[in-house]
Motif scaffolding. Sequence first.
Motif, short mmCIF file in Angstrom:
data_model
loop_
_atom_site.label_atom_id
_atom_site.label_comp_id
_atom_site.label_asym_id
_atom_site.label_seq_id
_atom_site.Cartn_x
_atom_site.Cartn_y
_atom_site.Cartn_z
N VAL A 1 0.83 -1.21 0.00
CA VAL A 1 0.00 0.00 0.00
C VAL A 1 0.87 1.25 0.00
CG1 VAL A 1 -1.65 1.37 1.35
CG2 VAL A 1 -1.96 -1.10 1.15
N GLN A 2 1.88 1.26 0.84
CA GLN A 2 2.77 2.42 0.92
C GLN A 2 3.50 2.66 -0.41
OE1 GLN A 2 5.15 1.26 4.26
NE2 GLN A 2 3.71 2.07 5.79
N GLN A 3 3.91 1.58 -1.07
CA GLN A 3 4.59 1.72 -2.36
C GLN A 3 3.67 2.29 -3.43
OE1 GLN A 3 6.17 -2.20 -3.17
NE2 GLN A 3 7.97 -1.91 -1.87
N LYS B 1 -10.35 4.34 -8.55
CA LYS B 1 -9.54 3.38 -9.31
C LYS B 1 -8.04 3.56 -9.09
CE LYS B 1 -12.94 2.86 -13.02
NZ LYS B 1 -13.24 3.11 -14.46
N CYS B 2 -7.64 4.50 -8.25
CA CYS B 2 -6.21 4.81 -8.13
C CYS B 2 -5.42 3.68 -7.45
CB CYS B 2 -5.99 6.13 -7.39
SG CYS B 2 -6.43 6.11 -5.65
N MET B 3 -6.11 2.79 -6.74
CA MET B 3 -5.41 1.66 -6.10
C MET B 3 -5.62 0.36 -6.87
SD MET B 3 -3.96 3.18 -3.60
CE MET B 3 -3.32 1.83 -2.62
N LYS B 4 -6.16 0.48 -8.08
CA LYS B 4 -6.45 -0.70 -8.90
C LYS B 4 -5.21 -1.55 -9.09
CE LYS B 4 -8.78 -2.01 -13.19
NZ LYS B 4 -9.42 -1.53 -14.44
N GLY B 5 -5.41 -2.85 -9.00
CA GLY B 5 -4.30 -3.78 -9.13
C GLY B 5 -3.77 -4.23 -7.79
N CYS C 1 -5.75 -3.13 -4.38
CA CYS C 1 -6.90 -3.24 -3.48
C CYS C 1 -7.96 -2.25 -3.90
CB CYS C 1 -6.47 -2.97 -2.03
SG CYS C 1 -5.85 -1.30 -1.74
N ARG C 2 -9.11 -2.31 -3.23
CA ARG C 2 -10.16 -1.33 -3.45
C ARG C 2 -9.77 -0.03 -2.75
NH1 ARG C 2 -15.18 -3.54 -0.63
NH2 ARG C 2 -13.57 -3.67 0.98
N PHE C 3 -10.30 1.08 -3.22
CA PHE C 3 -10.04 2.36 -2.57
C PHE C 3 -10.52 2.32 -1.12
CE2 PHE C 3 -11.02 6.70 -1.34
CZ PHE C 3 -9.86 7.38 -1.73
#
Length: 383
Positions: free
Chosen positions: A177-179, A316-320, A322-324
Amino acid sequence: MATVTKIASKIWRVRYDEYIPETGKRVQHSKTFTRAADANAFKAEVEADEVVVPSCERSFTAYVDEWWPVYQATLEASTVKSYNRIIKRLQAYFGMTLMSSITATKIQKLYALLQRPDNGLTKEPLSPATVHRHHAVLRSIFSAALIDKVIKSNPTPLVKVPREITDDIELPDITDVQQQLSSLRGKTTFVGAAIAYYAGLRLGEILGLKWADINLSAHTIDVCRVRQRYTPDCGELNTATRFLDLPCRGKWIERDYPKSKRARKFVMPPELVDILKADRRTQLANRVRLGTSYVDTDFVCVHDDGMPIGDAGLSKCMKGLCRFHDLRHVNVSYMIDAGVPVVEVARRAGHTTPTTTLKIYAHVVKHQDEDAAAALENVLGHV
């Protein structure tokens, strides 16, 4: 005798009495209108005895058709959309059955039916959690009917609702997540994702956040509104909800309270404060650079030209990975795991009660329970 009361924006209710000679008693009825003139005209007809007052016996469908326009004015748009689907199912099942003849057993049979395939009401069998939502709607309907004296007793408290099974939330790896968040730096979605991660806000709360809600000196944030896309299924807007005049695709509405219907204020982590300060400087520079071309709305999450960011782009910014919404789960879960009192966690997360927090994040509490048992053994020792 009849009275007219304005109970919501553009909704007036007329209450009037029916005298029953056989019992010598009066029965109160009510009817709603969307225009004050119509309500006052009906009141005049009642008082002139030009209206034949119906019996207090009403069918389920007839009563819900009267109750729903009034009740939905108290709900948020997304809830109205969900309730509309549920109400259609309930009316299809109960139909013209009299409200007074609907028993706890009849409701119990409905809940059992909804969980079966090919039930005739839904395409797929419903989960216990969805049945719980149907029960919440029925409870509201029968509670109102009891107040309106359409029924003498409310059957819903006697119904055994199927046990709701809550799956443990699967959190993404914190390093991943941090990356991913680090890779968003420099993009317009970064600030919204950082707010979800460091403050645990919901998507609509983040979209509705304005700079006026943030005190960068005191490091505090006020969560007091929601911005969301409007669809026809949202139903009528209530007095605290309004359309926004935004030069972007689609219709948007702004509501003056978050999901819990209570504003909340709390201190932000220092890292989030630094991120917001940097973004504020960037936005001010963009405003100077673009001049009159800059869209100034005071929203925190905007594009370089000041245009408010939409829900699709941010979600959609965390797609690939997790869900936002999982960013919020990470925030709340780590607060609990760090030993923050559940009452404070619930307040910061905007849950109605700490019970809601314990229910959603039971897996984290269980882990704490095991740690507590191990700690007690270390302290108390063996006898």
